[in-house]
Write a protein that holds these residues in place. Structure first.
Motif, short mmCIF file in Angstrom:
data_model
loop_
_atom_site.label_atom_id
_atom_site.label_comp_id
_atom_site.label_asym_id
_atom_site.label_seq_id
_atom_site.Cartn_x
_atom_site.Cartn_y
_atom_site.Cartn_z
N GLY A 96 99.07 0.14 -73.87
CA GLY A 96 99.97 1.04 -74.77
C GLY A 96 100.89 2.07 -73.52
N ASN A 106 80.32 -13.83 -81.49
CA ASN A 106 82.14 -13.27 -81.09
C ASN A 106 81.71 -15.33 -80.06
OD1 ASN A 106 82.59 -11.57 -82.76
ND2 ASN A 106 83.99 -11.03 -81.28
N THR A 141 93.18 -5.04 -85.80
CA THR A 141 94.60 -5.28 -85.27
C THR A 141 95.14 -5.79 -83.37
OG1 THR A 141 94.33 -3.49 -83.48
CG2 THR A 141 95.37 -2.55 -86.48
N GLY A 142 94.01 -6.63 -83.73
CA GLY A 142 93.80 -7.48 -82.53
C GLY A 142 95.12 -8.21 -82.73
N GLN A 182 83.71 -6.71 -86.22
CA GLN A 182 85.26 -6.43 -86.77
C GLN A 182 85.72 -4.73 -86.49
OE1 GLN A 182 86.42 -7.57 -90.66
NE2 GLN A 182 86.58 -10.43 -89.44
N GLY A 204 89.04 -2.21 -86.02
CA GLY A 204 90.20 -1.72 -87.16
C GLY A 204 90.96 -3.50 -87.42
N ALA A 214 81.75 3.68 -82.42
CA ALA A 214 82.93 2.48 -82.68
C ALA A 214 83.72 2.43 -83.42
CB ALA A 214 81.95 1.76 -81.79
N GLU A 222 85.93 -8.72 -75.06
CA GLU A 222 86.29 -8.95 -76.73
C GLU A 222 84.90 -8.85 -77.61
OE1 GLU A 222 89.76 -11.51 -76.50
OE2 GLU A 222 89.75 -10.71 -74.29
N THR A 225 90.64 0.91 -83.60
CA THR A 225 89.05 1.66 -83.34
C THR A 225 88.59 1.83 -81.88
OG1 THR A 225 87.90 0.02 -83.34
CG2 THR A 225 88.26 0.56 -85.86
N HIS A 237 106.23 -3.05 -70.43
CA HIS A 237 105.53 -1.92 -69.87
C HIS A 237 105.60 -2.63 -68.11
CE1 HIS A 237 103.39 -1.17 -74.02
NE2 HIS A 237 103.13 -2.09 -73.63
N GLU A 293 97.07 -7.12 -72.14
CA GLU A 293 96.58 -6.27 -73.05
C GLU A 293 95.80 -6.80 -74.14
OE1 GLU A 293 99.17 -2.90 -73.08
OE2 GLU A 293 100.64 -3.65 -74.71
C1 LIG Z 1 101.66 -2.67 -84.56
C2 LIG Z 1 100.37 -3.11 -82.79
C3 LIG Z 1 101.23 -2.39 -81.98
C4 LIG Z 1 100.06 -3.06 -80.33
N1 LIG Z 1 100.51 -2.18 -79.77
C5 LIG Z 1 99.22 -2.18 -78.47
C6 LIG Z 1 98.94 -2.43 -77.15
O1 LIG Z 1 100.55 -1.24 -76.99
N2 LIG Z 1 98.21 -2.22 -75.70
C7 LIG Z 1 97.35 -2.67 -76.35
O2 LIG Z 1 96.40 -2.99 -75.88
N3 LIG Z 1 97.16 -3.32 -78.22
C8 LIG Z 1 98.13 -3.39 -78.78
N4 LIG Z 1 98.21 -3.93 -79.90
C9 LIG Z 1 96.78 -4.81 -80.64
C10 LIG Z 1 95.75 -3.91 -81.11
O3 LIG Z 1 95.43 -2.75 -81.39
C11 LIG Z 1 94.18 -3.07 -80.09
O4 LIG Z 1 93.96 -4.92 -79.27
C12 LIG Z 1 93.63 -2.84 -80.42
O5 LIG Z 1 92.26 -2.29 -79.29
C13 LIG Z 1 92.25 -3.61 -81.05
O6 LIG Z 1 91.57 -2.86 -82.14
P1 LIG Z 1 90.93 -2.98 -83.73
O7 LIG Z 1 89.84 -1.78 -83.54
O8 LIG Z 1 91.29 -3.13 -84.52
O9 LIG Z 1 89.53 -4.10 -83.32
P2 LIG Z 1 89.94 -5.66 -83.47
O10 LIG Z 1 91.23 -6.15 -83.72
O11 LIG Z 1 89.34 -5.53 -84.88
O12 LIG Z 1 88.79 -6.39 -82.31
C14 LIG Z 1 88.94 -6.72 -81.46
C15 LIG Z 1 88.17 -7.40 -80.71
O13 LIG Z 1 87.63 -6.69 -80.51
C16 LIG Z 1 86.17 -7.20 -80.55
N5 LIG Z 1 85.75 -5.80 -81.63
C17 LIG Z 1 86.60 -4.88 -81.96
N6 LIG Z 1 85.27 -3.82 -82.11
C18 LIG Z 1 84.78 -4.05 -81.40
C19 LIG Z 1 83.37 -3.62 -81.19
N7 LIG Z 1 83.04 -2.05 -81.16
N8 LIG Z 1 82.64 -3.91 -79.89
C20 LIG Z 1 81.92 -5.57 -79.31
N9 LIG Z 1 83.73 -5.69 -79.62
C21 LIG Z 1 84.49 -5.40 -80.95
C22 LIG Z 1 86.44 -8.01 -82.24
O14 LIG Z 1 85.54 -9.11 -82.29
C23 LIG Z 1 87.87 -8.51 -81.22
O15 LIG Z 1 87.45 -9.97 -80.65
C24 LIG Z 1 99.04 -3.67 -81.51
C25 LIG Z 1 98.76 -3.87 -82.73
C26 LIG Z 1 99.68 -3.80 -83.54
C27 LIG Z 1 99.39 -4.20 -84.58
#
Ligand SMILES: Cc1cc2nc3c(=O)[nH]c(=O)nc-3n(C[C@H](O)[C@H](O)[C@H](O)COP(=O)(O)OP(=O)(O)OC[C@H]3O[C@@H](n4cnc5c(N)ncnc54)[C@H](O)[C@@H]3O)c2cc1C
Length: 460
Positions: free
Chosen positions: A149, A453, A72-73, A68, A70, A109, A198, A138, A377, A416
């Motif tokens: 993005g 995962n 936000t996935g 996990q 942030g 990370a 992922e 994150t 986009h 994306e």
């Molecule tokens: C309002 C909003 C707008 C968004 N806009 C975009 C956008 O424009 N473009 C876009 O691409 N995405 C967008 N997203 C989706 C999201 O923000 C992205 O996918 C972001 O990269 C996920 O980061 P996270 O840290 O929240 O990952 P998480 O949701 O915590 O995890 C996402 C995946 O990555 C894995 N993971 C997390 N951290 C690690 C790590 N350190 N090592 C290995 N695996 C890991 C998790 O197991 C999971 O499979 C948006 C989401 C929201 C809520």
């Protein structure tokens, strides 16, 4: 006999292994809000060594884990499944270094994207990844999902920004490849194993990111267009006239644009007329007056050629924010679109119009009306569709239709946001059996016990 939780407490300290109510609610589900589940435990490593220790123990006990960032996935990937231990990187944070000679940043990370962006800005640089979730997502999550993005058209996706990284494999092996050089062809480019996969092949713990000089000027315009062909012409004209300075080209179909305005008390169209499509364009450069004059001249030429029907050049920071607020309003209108199917698909520009026409025809055959709000986009071949209907029984069929139509047009079921669990069963529409089998082989080679995962990305 020691159990996995005891073993983890011994390695990390009891206060970093949480169970039951001590686990915050937010660790039950990612931003997809689908299938929430409390993990068996939550562990919170603060160093790469901690992550390695956790995975060593989990391999020893054949214990499944979910990573996990942030949360936000939007693909369900970070949502725990029954019996899994969640590894949160929320303590593995901080910018370790900004290297002026290499123009790079080394970052842990779990660092939120906005913190890394600010650290780059404070040092006089631009970290050119930006998305709506910047405050919570994150760097590790951005790498794991190969996030896109708003500036992809100019700077590429996360993959283009990562020069090196450190990752921990399922058995606890640390692979440190913190390369800062632009060119490095000494064998396999191993970082690519962890970008966009992922979290299925390893946990990213640190990364070296490329930085760019800060761009002090930004000019934004909103254009009204009569149709999709005109949008493609405008995109290509602007790319020719403005070269690499075009940093955003966001399309909003009338369905999306007017739905947002109809559901907002604060947002307004700058135009009196309604158009079939709206394009939000932005250029970033080094001379505000020069950039503004050039964008204005390009838009006047487009008006003269009939490519655009009208245009509004943002006159202030406030107006720029309003234009972007219309584009980013999807989060605000989501509650009015339930049940919502959110698609994030990719299509070659040449296929996009036929793809949307096929969907319109298919949706019109449903007994209950189907709402389909389209935006995206398009300069990056990426469309977002927000689809809803009153009838819950139609949702699965709608998914099959959208992903089947994507496949028939040679597109991708995920542009994306990634595959996670929610798109896993549709991967066959975008990948051949041979491609999926090669992905499985990589997974088996790096995670033979299937603890990391599991059940994400690859169909069972
Ligand atoms: C309002 C909003 C707008 C968004 N806009 C975009 C956008 O424009 N473009 C876009 O691409 N995405 C967008 N997203 C989706 C999201 O923000 C992205 O996918 C972001 O990269 C996920 O980061 P996270 O840290 O929240 O990952 P998480 O949701 O915590 O995890 C996402 C995946 O990555 C894995 N993971 C997390 N951290 C690690 C790590 N350190 N090592 C290995 N695996 C890991 C998790 O197991 C999971 O499979 C948006 C989401 C929201 C809520």
């Amino acid at each position: 006999m020691t159990d996995i939780l005891e073993a983890l407490r011994r390695r990390l300290g009891a206060d970093q292994v949480l169970v039951g109510p001590a686990i915050g609610e937010r660790h039950r589900v990612d931003f997809s809000h689908e299938n929430p589940c409390m993990p068996l435990a939550l562990v919170r490593p603060a160093t790469t060594r901690d992550v390695a220790a956790i995975l060593e123990e989990c391999t020893r006990f054949r214990q499944r884990v979910v990573v996990q960032g942030g949360l936000t996935g939007l693909a369900g990937g970070a949502t725990p499944q029954a019996g899994e231990i969640a590894i949160s990187l929320e303590r593995l944070t901080g910018v370790e270094e900004v290297d002026d000679a290499a123009q790079t940043m080394t970052v842990r990370a779990g660092t939120p994207l906005a913190v890394a962006q600010q650290a780059a800005a404070d040092a006089g640089y631009l970290l050119p990844l930006d998305l709506g979730a910047r405050g919570s997502c994150t760097i590790g999550g951005n790498i794991a999902t190969n996030a896109g993005g708003n500036q992809v058209i100019r700077f590429g996706m996360m993959r283009n920004l990562v020069l090196g990284l450190e990752a921990v494999l399922a058995d606890g092996t640390v692979v440190s490849s913190l390369n800062k050089m632009l060119k490095n062809n000494a064998g396999y480019d191993l970082k690519q194993l962890f970008i966009g996969t992922e979290g299925t092949l390893g946990i990213v713990t640190r990364a070296v990111l490329r930085l760019w000089p800060k761009l002090p000027s930004k000019v934004t315009a909103l254009c009204g267009l009569r149709g999709f062909d005109e949008a493609v012409t405008l995109l290509h004209d602007l790319q020719h006239r403005l070269g690499g300075r075009l940093s955003a080209f966001e399309a909003m179909w009338s369905s999306y644009f007017h739905y947002v305005l109809d559901h907002s008390s604060s947002l307004e169209s700058p135009f009196d007329e309604r158009f079939a499509l709206y394009a939000l364009v932005e250029i970033e450069g080094t001379s505000h007056d020069g950039d503004r004059a050039e964008l204005e001249a390009a838009l006047v030429a487009a008006l003269g050629a009939g490519t655009i029907a009208d245009a509004a050049l943002a006159q202030s920071e406030r107006e720029t924010k309003t234009f972007w607020a219309i584009r980013d309003a999807i989060g605000d209108i989501t509650p009015t679109l339930q049940p919502l199917l959110a698609f994030d698909v990719s299509l070659e520009l040449g296929s996009m119009k036929a793809f949307l026409a096929t969907l319109d025809a298919e949706f019109s055959r449903f007994p209950d009306p189907v709402t389909n709000l389209v935006f995206g986009h398009i300069g990056d071949s990426n469309l977002h569709l927000a689809v809803t209907t009153h009838s819950a029984r139609d949702l699965e069929r709608l998914c099959e239709i959208v992903y089947g139509t994507v496949g028939a047009h040679g597109g991708s079921i995920s542009a994306e946001h990634g595959v996670g669990t929610l798109r896993r069963d549709y991967l066959r529409h975008s990948r051949t059996a041979a491609e999926i089998e090669l992905m499985r082989r990589l997974k088996r080679a790096l995670d033979p016990n299937g603890i990391l995962n599991a059940d994400r990305v690859l169909p069972a």
